[in-house]
Scaffold this motif. Structure first.
Motif, PDB file in Angstrom:
ATOM      1  N   ASP A  71       0.822  -1.217   0.000  1.00  0.00           N
ATOM      2  CA  ASP A  71       0.000   0.000   0.000  1.00  0.00           C
ATOM      3  C   ASP A  71       0.852   1.261   0.000  1.00  0.00           C
ATOM      4  N   SER A  72       2.169   1.094  -0.178  1.00  0.00           N
ATOM      5  CA  SER A  72       3.075   2.252  -0.241  1.00  0.00           C
ATOM      6  C   SER A  72       4.424   1.785  -0.765  1.00  0.00           C
ATOM      7  N   ASP A  73       5.270   2.755  -1.116  1.00  0.00           N
ATOM      8  CA  ASP A  73       6.619   2.418  -1.561  1.00  0.00           C
ATOM      9  C   ASP A  73       7.435   1.886  -0.390  1.00  0.00           C
ATOM     10  N   SER A  74       8.226   0.874  -0.644  1.00  0.00           N
ATOM     11  CA  SER A  74       9.145   0.320   0.350  1.00  0.00           C
ATOM     12  C   SER A  74      10.254  -0.385  -0.401  1.00  0.00           C
ATOM     13  N   TRP A  75      11.314  -0.757   0.314  1.00  0.00           N
ATOM     14  CA  TRP A  75      12.436  -1.386  -0.366  1.00  0.00           C
ATOM     15  C   TRP A  75      12.040  -2.721  -1.001  1.00  0.00           C
ATOM     16  N   ALA A 135      17.221   0.459 -15.894  1.00  0.00           N
ATOM     17  CA  ALA A 135      16.912   1.860 -16.205  1.00  0.00           C
ATOM     18  C   ALA A 135      15.721   2.343 -15.371  1.00  0.00           C
ATOM     19  N   ALA A 136      14.692   1.494 -15.269  1.00  0.00           N
ATOM     20  CA  ALA A 136      13.501   1.876 -14.508  1.00  0.00           C
ATOM     21  C   ALA A 136      13.808   2.053 -13.033  1.00  0.00           C
ATOM     22  N   VAL A 137      14.609   1.159 -12.473  1.00  0.00           N
ATOM     23  CA  VAL A 137      14.976   1.259 -11.058  1.00  0.00           C
ATOM     24  C   VAL A 137      15.873   2.467 -10.825  1.00  0.00           C
ATOM     25  N   SER A 138      16.835   2.677 -11.719  1.00  0.00           N
ATOM     26  CA  SER A 138      17.770   3.799 -11.573  1.00  0.00           C
ATOM     27  C   SER A 138      17.049   5.143 -11.611  1.00  0.00           C
ATOM     28  N   LEU A 139      16.012   5.218 -12.417  1.00  0.00           N
ATOM     29  CA  LEU A 139      15.247   6.461 -12.545  1.00  0.00           C
ATOM     30  C   LEU A 139      14.068   6.523 -11.573  1.00  0.00           C
ATOM     31  N   GLN A 140      14.020   5.544 -10.658  1.00  0.00           N
ATOM     32  CA  GLN A 140      12.990   5.489  -9.608  1.00  0.00           C
ATOM     33  C   GLN A 140      11.575   5.426 -10.202  1.00  0.00           C
ATOM     34  N   LYS A 141      11.418   4.576 -11.202  1.00  0.00           N
ATOM     35  CA  LYS A 141      10.109   4.409 -11.841  1.00  0.00           C
ATOM     36  C   LYS A 141       9.342   3.211 -11.285  1.00  0.00           C
ATOM     37  N   ILE A 142      10.024   2.322 -10.555  1.00  0.00           N
ATOM     38  CA  ILE A 142       9.371   1.148  -9.992  1.00  0.00           C
ATOM     39  C   ILE A 142       8.913   1.447  -8.574  1.00  0.00           C
ATOM     40  N   GLY A 143       7.664   1.102  -8.275  1.00  0.00           N
ATOM     41  CA  GLY A 143       7.151   1.338  -6.930  1.00  0.00           C
ATOM     42  C   GLY A 143       5.675   1.021  -6.815  1.00  0.00           C
ATOM     43  N   TYR A 144       5.051   1.583  -5.807  1.00  0.00           N
ATOM     44  CA  TYR A 144       3.633   1.344  -5.529  1.00  0.00           C
ATOM     45  C   TYR A 144       2.766   1.945  -6.632  1.00  0.00           C
ATOM     46  N   ASP A 145       1.772   1.143  -7.122  1.00  0.00           N
ATOM     47  CA  ASP A 145       0.942   1.620  -8.237  1.00  0.00           C
ATOM     48  C   ASP A 145      -0.557   1.558  -7.951  1.00  0.00           C
ATOM     49  N   ALA A 146      -0.930   1.409  -6.681  1.00  0.00           N
ATOM     50  CA  ALA A 146      -2.340   1.436  -6.259  1.00  0.00           C
ATOM     51  C   ALA A 146      -3.161   0.278  -6.821  1.00  0.00           C
ATOM     52  N   SER A 147      -2.499  -0.744  -7.335  1.00  0.00           N
ATOM     53  CA  SER A 147      -3.154  -1.954  -7.860  1.00  0.00           C
ATOM     54  C   SER A 147      -4.123  -1.681  -9.008  1.00  0.00           C
ATOM     55  N   ASN A 148      -3.932  -0.587  -9.710  1.00  0.00           N
ATOM     56  CA  ASN A 148      -4.781  -0.309 -10.872  1.00  0.00           C
ATOM     57  C   ASN A 148      -4.301  -1.065 -12.107  1.00  0.00           C
ATOM     58  N   VAL A 149      -3.013  -1.262 -12.206  1.00  0.00           N
ATOM     59  CA  VAL A 149      -2.459  -2.039 -13.308  1.00  0.00           C
ATOM     60  C   VAL A 149      -1.686  -3.244 -12.766  1.00  0.00           C
ATOM     61  N   SER A 150      -2.019  -3.629 -11.543  1.00  0.00           N
ATOM     62  CA  SER A 150      -1.454  -4.825 -10.923  1.00  0.00           C
ATOM     63  C   SER A 150      -2.515  -5.364  -9.962  1.00  0.00           C
ATOM     64  N   VAL A 151      -2.151  -6.410  -9.228  1.00  0.00           N
ATOM     65  CA  VAL A 151      -3.090  -6.968  -8.252  1.00  0.00           C
ATOM     66  C   VAL A 151      -2.338  -7.213  -6.951  1.00  0.00           C
ATOM     67  N   GLY A 152      -2.025  -6.125  -6.269  1.00  0.00           N
ATOM     68  CA  GLY A 152      -1.317  -6.229  -4.993  1.00  0.00           C
ATOM     69  C   GLY A 152       0.177  -6.038  -5.110  1.00  0.00           C
TER      70      GLY A 152
END
Length: 326
Positions: A71-75, A135-152
């Motif tokens: 439910d939030s960004d974490s390591w 590239a996505a991790v380096s640019l901080q693009k990976i993280g919490y997405d509110a489960s709108n395009v994922s499922v948890g």
């Protein structure tokens, strides 16, 4: 783009966790059968093993993500999102690689060229997803997405200003390309096999009347139909939710759509196992014999090797039908 938090209910998580577990088992079974029986180690099955490694990583990372229901960004959200991004994208590439190999091997009848592509399959299917993920991790693009395009689980962060671009780069564009490429290649392969079988039957009517030959051709034809159909049937739900998210539609939170998305993204390894292990007669026979020995141990006469009078299971091989399609 407005953020609409999609709640993943307990029963939805339970269904998807079971799907992850079955996909994990299926991927392990594909790898296990390849390692156990040397005469089944064809090039198409070798490609299937690499696909199964990617599907196994996907299943494990998705399992953790659904279990945690971030439910939030974490390591660990970033770590899980990175692994699933890499594995999922790699799975797309390996799925298409198998189709390209079969097309060149069967339709073009060029085994040398097909085998020569193996190195390129590795470079593209591992290095391209890895580069995109780094590239996505380096640019901080990976993280919490509110489960709108994922499922948890975690994927592209809702805080990314160019979220749509990175959703495309880290999965959706490759997924859509696979929707187009797979049906075309497998239709061409089916057409070639049908034409070749008809021509062969004209000159060898005894073979045409052989039940085993007819069964193998029928099974191969069925699998060539099911491979792209099952892939699209599993993956289309995530694409639908992606489009609904872009249009900010509340339908993205529909519970049935959420379940279909979760199962579709996580069950690829299980689907491959059903098609290429459980529905492949020669592999199924070996497994049945192995289970027989495990059950009855010394009292079993079904697979004692050289001490048994049981004839070894023959691996049906034809030029047109690799063992993974038999």
């Amino acid at each position: 783009m407005a953020v609409l938090r999609t709640e993943v209910f307990l029963y939805e998580r339970a269904v998807i966790l079971i799907s992850c577990f079955l996909s994990f088992l299926g991927s392990c079974l594909i790898i296990f059968t390849y390692m156990l029986w040397a005469d089944l180690r064809t090039k198409p099955r070798k490609l299937l093993v690499f696909l199964s490694v990617a599907d196994l990583l996907s299943a494990v990372s998705y399992f953790y993500g659904v279990l945690r229901d971030f439910d939030s960004d974490s390591w660990d959200c970033v770590l899980q999102g990175s692994v699933s991004t890499f594995a999922n994208t790699s799975s797309f590439f390996w799925t298409v690689a198998v189709a390209i190999y079969l097309y060149i091997f069967i339709v073009r009848s060029d085994q040398r060229t097909a085998n020569g592509l193996l190195l390129w399959f590795h470079i593209i299917s591992w290095c391209v997803p890895l580069g995109i993920t780094i590239a996505a991790v380096s640019l901080q693009k990976i993280g919490y997405d509110a489960s709108n395009v994922s499922v948890g689980w975690c994927w592209v962060s809702i805080n990314a200003s160019d979220q749509i671009l990175w959703m495309l780069l880290t999965g959706k564009v490759w997924e859509i390309l696979a929707y187009i490429t797979l049906p075309i290649l497998y239709i061409l392969i089916k057409k070639h096999i049908k034409t070749a079988h008809a021509a062969l039957s004209e000159y060898r009517p005894i073979l045409a009347a052989n039940p085993m030959s007819q069964f193998q051709s029928s099974m191969a034809d069925t699998k060539l139909t099911l491979i792209p159909v099952i892939f699209i049937a599993l993956r289309i739900w995530s694409t639908i939710r992606f489009v609904l998210t872009l249009t900010e539609s509340p339908a993205v939170q529909n519970p049935m759509l959420v379940i279909l998305h979760g199962v579709g993204n996580t069950f690829q390894g299980g689907a491959n196992c059903i098609m290429f292990v459980l529905c492949t007669q020669v592999v199924r026979s070996r497994l049945a014999s192995a289970l027989c020995c495990c059950r009855y141990e010394a009292g079993c006469t079904c697979c004692r090797g050289s001490d048994s009078n049981q004839q070894p299971v023959e691996t049906p091989r034809t030029e047109e039908l690799p063992v993974c399609l038999g």
